[in-house]
Design a protein around this motif. Structure first.
Motif, PDB file in Angstrom:
ATOM      1  N   SER A 142      10.537  37.544 -25.136  1.00 46.02           N
ATOM      2  CA  SER A 142      10.560  36.079 -25.245  1.00 46.02           C
ATOM      3  C   SER A 142       9.227  35.538 -25.735  1.00 46.02           C
ATOM      4  N   LEU A 143       8.123  36.153 -25.294  1.00 48.60           N
ATOM      5  CA  LEU A 143       6.804  35.724 -25.765  1.00 48.60           C
ATOM      6  C   LEU A 143       6.678  35.922 -27.267  1.00 48.60           C
ATOM      7  N   LEU A 144       7.062  37.097 -27.758  1.00 51.16           N
ATOM      8  CA  LEU A 144       6.984  37.362 -29.191  1.00 51.16           C
ATOM      9  C   LEU A 144       7.903  36.426 -29.972  1.00 51.16           C
ATOM     10  N   LEU A 147       6.238  32.998 -30.131  1.00 50.66           N
ATOM     11  CA  LEU A 147       5.150  32.995 -31.116  1.00 50.66           C
ATOM     12  C   LEU A 147       5.711  32.910 -32.534  1.00 50.66           C
ATOM     13  N   LYS A 148       6.792  33.627 -32.773  1.00 50.40           N
ATOM     14  CA  LYS A 148       7.431  33.578 -34.090  1.00 50.40           C
ATOM     15  C   LYS A 148       7.968  32.180 -34.370  1.00 50.40           C
ATOM     16  N   HIS A 149       8.592  31.565 -33.357  1.00 50.65           N
ATOM     17  CA  HIS A 149       9.123  30.207 -33.509  1.00 50.65           C
ATOM     18  C   HIS A 149       8.012  29.213 -33.822  1.00 50.65           C
ATOM     19  N   TRP A 150       6.849  29.418 -33.203  1.00 53.63           N
ATOM     20  CA  TRP A 150       5.713  28.522 -33.417  1.00 53.63           C
ATOM     21  C   TRP A 150       4.910  28.878 -34.671  1.00 53.63           C
ATOM     22  N   TRP A 205      16.273  28.767 -29.200  1.00 59.92           N
ATOM     23  CA  TRP A 205      15.688  29.056 -30.513  1.00 59.92           C
ATOM     24  C   TRP A 205      16.286  30.304 -31.145  1.00 59.92           C
ATOM     25  N   GLY A 206      17.283  30.893 -30.471  1.00 61.35           N
ATOM     26  CA  GLY A 206      17.996  32.030 -31.047  1.00 61.35           C
ATOM     27  C   GLY A 206      17.628  33.391 -30.499  1.00 61.35           C
ATOM     28  N   ALA A 207      16.905  33.439 -29.366  1.00 61.95           N
ATOM     29  CA  ALA A 207      16.511  34.734 -28.790  1.00 61.95           C
ATOM     30  C   ALA A 207      16.843  34.782 -27.295  1.00 61.95           C
ATOM     31  N   PRO A 208      18.129  34.779 -26.944  1.00 62.24           N
ATOM     32  CA  PRO A 208      18.509  34.823 -25.528  1.00 62.24           C
ATOM     33  C   PRO A 208      18.186  36.177 -24.902  1.00 62.24           C
ATOM     34  N   ALA A 306      12.203  46.307 -33.522  1.00 58.62           N
ATOM     35  CA  ALA A 306      11.855  47.143 -34.673  1.00 58.62           C
ATOM     36  C   ALA A 306      10.966  46.365 -35.643  1.00 58.62           C
ATOM     37  N   GLU A 307      11.285  45.091 -35.820  1.00 56.59           N
ATOM     38  CA  GLU A 307      10.474  44.235 -36.688  1.00 56.59           C
ATOM     39  C   GLU A 307       9.040  44.126 -36.158  1.00 56.59           C
TER      40      GLU A 307
END
Length: 337
Positions: A142-144, A147-150, A205-208, A306-307
């Motif tokens: 969720s943290l990663l 960060l991606k969302h921001w 934001w799409g990461a449940p 993986a990303e």
């Protein structure tokens, strides 16, 4: 190589080397179950010995601080059933460890949050700061994702691999600027910090994320009746809570039992229970959970990991790591009673 990757590779080696050979539990009707300190309704059944009564087996309950440690213990054969988050589950499945999801334990909301010091006013203030989280946990994922969302480069933030107790102590000492974690460590952080984002926000934001009970495949195949009984008790616990959540007050026996097992404060238990969704058995065996939806969620999580180069590759199909048979059988048994 990070410590978490070393642990997961060790788990992979143990699993492949031993094929999770059945240990003494088959002979003496003893099973070891790995649990974590998150607040959930089934802790009441655990405290009351309901799982032992339902299975007829001796249960050794072993507490773990992270899902990665649970995975390693299951791969070594030391633990047969364990509680993990969707991120370590996806990482383990991607390495083709012989495990299967038997129950979606929680759809995570505000039970996992990023808490920071007052000096951090905006997500952009995280750049250059030290943020702790248990690596490859749902909180780390969720943290990663946040960060991606921001649009913040993860490399610009010092993300440190800390288990919950270590994280809480580091925040108390002032060694880190924040942490993404769950209770009881989360509650300790919130005493001196503020919430910047929750997993409920990240889900939008799409990461449940979700938590799950998993079992070693060999154990589940050898003792499906034990796994079914385990799932049945868990489902009954969830129904008891969802039938009357207002009865689970801070002074209730349920809250006190949960607090004793988790280290949380009884007064915090009602709010923590309401922060997640606790799926019932009928929902467990539907396509929305232990069907296509959970398989997709694991695959999506694996793709993200993986990303981020946390796992080497993504499998073409994760359906082998989800089994709704036990939930369906448990529901049938309850319906016939």
């Amino acid at each position: 190589m990070s410590a978490i990757n070393r642990r997961l590779l060790l788990a992979a080696g143990l699993a492949l080397g031993t094929a999770l050979a059945s240990p003494a539990f088959a002979a003496d009707n003893k099973v070891t179950i790995g649990f974590q300190t998150g607040v959930d309704p089934a802790k009441v059944a655990q405290a009351a010995g309901d799982y032992e009564k339902a299975t007829g087996w001796t249960i050794e309950w072993r507490k773990f601080d992270s899902g990665a440690d649970v995975i390693t213990a299951i791969a070594s054969g030391d633990v047969q059933i364990g509680y993990v988050g969707s991120s370590p589950l996806a990482a383990a499945a991607s390495r083709q460890l012989p495990i299967e999801t038997i129950f979606v334990a929680a759809l995570l909301g505000d039970s996992e949050e990023l808490v920071v010091r007052d000096g951090i006013k905006d997500p952009k203030d995280l750049v250059g700061k030290k943020i702790g989280t248990p690596f490859v946990s749902t909180s780390h994922y969720s943290l990663l994702a946040a960060l991606k969302h921001w649009d913040i480069d993860p490399k610009s933030v010092q993300v440190l691999n800390l288990r919950p107790p270590e994280l809480a102590a580091a925040f108390e000492r002032g060694d880190i600027d924040g942490g993404y974690v769950w209770d009881p460590a989360l509650g300790k952080l919130k005493e001196k910090g503020k919430v910047l984002v929750s997993s409920a926000d990240v889900a939008k934001w799409g990461a449940p994320t979700f938590d799950a009970w998993i079992a070693s495949t060999d154990f589940a195949k050898a003792h499906p009746d034990v796994v079914t009984a385990f799932v049945k008790v868990t489902g009954q616990s969830y129904k008891a809570y969802r039938d009357n959540p207002d009865a689970w007050t801070a002074t209730s026996d349920q809250a006190k039992a949960i607090a004793r097992l988790t280290g949380s404060k009884p007064e915090d238990v009602p709010g923590l229970l309401k922060s997640n969704v606790w799926p019932l058995l009928a929902e467990q065996s539907s396509p929305e959970l232990l069907g296509g939806a959970s398989v997709k969620a694991i695959a999506d999580t694996a793709a993200f990991l993986a990303e981020q180069k946390k796992i080497p590759a993504v499998l073409p199909d994760y359906s082998a790591y989800v089994n709704k048979t036990y939930a369906a059988q448990a529901l049938t048994k309850l319906s016939s009673q």
